[in-house]
Scaffold this active site. Sequence first.
Site, PDB file in Angstrom:
ATOM      1  N   CYS A   4       0.835  -1.207   0.000  1.00  0.00           N
ATOM      2  CA  CYS A   4       0.000   0.000   0.000  1.00  0.00           C
ATOM      3  C   CYS A   4       0.870   1.257   0.000  1.00  0.00           C
ATOM      4  O   CYS A   4       1.446   1.620   1.025  1.00  0.00           O
ATOM      5  CB  CYS A   4      -0.900  -0.016   1.237  1.00  0.00           C
ATOM      6  SG  CYS A   4      -1.911   1.463   1.405  1.00  0.00           S
ATOM      7  N   CYS A  52      -0.498   4.139   2.182  1.00  0.00           N
ATOM      8  CA  CYS A  52      -0.275   3.929   3.632  1.00  0.00           C
ATOM      9  C   CYS A  52       1.198   4.147   4.001  1.00  0.00           C
ATOM     10  O   CYS A  52       1.496   4.754   5.020  1.00  0.00           O
ATOM     11  CB  CYS A  52      -0.642   2.507   4.059  1.00  0.00           C
ATOM     12  SG  CYS A  52      -2.104   1.820   3.330  1.00  0.00           S
ATOM     13  N   ASP A  53       2.111   3.603   3.201  1.00  0.00           N
ATOM     14  CA  ASP A  53       3.505   3.509   3.630  1.00  0.00           C
ATOM     15  C   ASP A  53       4.489   4.385   2.852  1.00  0.00           C
ATOM     16  O   ASP A  53       5.648   4.506   3.245  1.00  0.00           O
ATOM     17  CB  ASP A  53       3.979   2.042   3.536  1.00  0.00           C
ATOM     18  CG  ASP A  53       3.164   1.135   4.452  1.00  0.00           C
ATOM     19  OD1 ASP A  53       2.739   1.614   5.519  1.00  0.00           O
ATOM     20  OD2 ASP A  53       2.936  -0.032   4.099  1.00  0.00           O
TER      21      ASP A  53
END
Length: 326
Positions: A136, A139-140
């Site tokens: 992701c 997200c990261d």
Amino acid sequence: MNCSEMHDLVIIGGGPGGLTAGIYAMRAALKTVLVEMAAPGGQVNLSDAVENWPGDERIGGSELSLRMLSHAQSYGLEIRADEVAAVEPGLDYHTVHLAGGACLTSHAVILATGGSPRKLGVPGEKEFYGRGVSYCAVCDGFFFRNKNVAVVGGGDSAIEESLYLAKLAAKVVVIHRRDKLRAGALLQQRAKAECRIEFRWNSVVTAIKADANGVTAVELQHTQTGLPSELATDGLFIFIGFDPNNRLVPAGIKKNADGYVVTDEKCATSLPGIYVIGDLREKYARQIVLSAADGCTAALAAAHYVETRKAALECALPENPAAGRA
Ligand code: NAP
């Protein structure tokens, strides 16, 4: 089989969608049980940090899960640790069969079983997940500002996420097993015009290397010559497809070609009283906030459905055995 446990609503899956559905269902005074076979929180539990949950600039994935869980439990939501074996739709009631042999009957069911990113299945992938291996970018990606990252895949997701990462990282190397991308033409054009994106064609990842600080390199193999090589990188983002966890979706519910369930705007499926939310549902984007939003929508819709069903059952003839069970 003893199916005497009657509920207004059974929620299957305890991720952000399921837990939010639980909060709204309890506030709507539905007799609700949430069944989850693992720790509540779902995929969020696996995220080191979440930085796009409104109201929390940065929160640990497991902390966010625990907060959602305790919020749901503060309303008295019953959480049952069990695996669901099957969902059997019925005309008056739906039946949820548990792996342990028990079953639950319910007016409405919300399926919130999510999905799973497809895995490469190479050494290091599992071990270094969350320490440089990610599925992701939204997200990261922030953790890789001004660092070098690699992306595996050649589809829309891989290229879209590469373009996102190129805004943060110093360099993005797209590793693709062929010499042509599967992604749409416009995305390809944009990626090829982006100076921070490079391509490593005809290559597959055979292993991921890391030290105490995280990923350091990936081992590659050329798909035509078979020659091995190594690419130094600080992170590896894998986008080789996503599989919806649709095993429990009853036959007769409409799915798209990729296996995602097609719903209306209330998250209702083609079977009355059965709702699908979160990553299992056909939708534009997969984010925690969207799963939570689906949970709210489906619980409100289910509350209305249950109320209507109960009213209909109360009006049913006394000889109808279903009338006495509401
Ligand atoms: P996808 O289209 O199935 O692409 C997967 C990519 O990963 C392909 O390039 C495939 O290579 C590669 N791949 C698969 N297994 C692999 C393996 N074991 N090792 C190395 N490479 C592997 O998946 P997706 O990109 O996640 O997209 C899923 C669906 O959502 C698609 O229908 C896509 O169009 C859609 N989508 C649309 C948008 C958009 O419209 N904006 C954005 C994201 C996704 P090959 O090409 O050689 O098969």
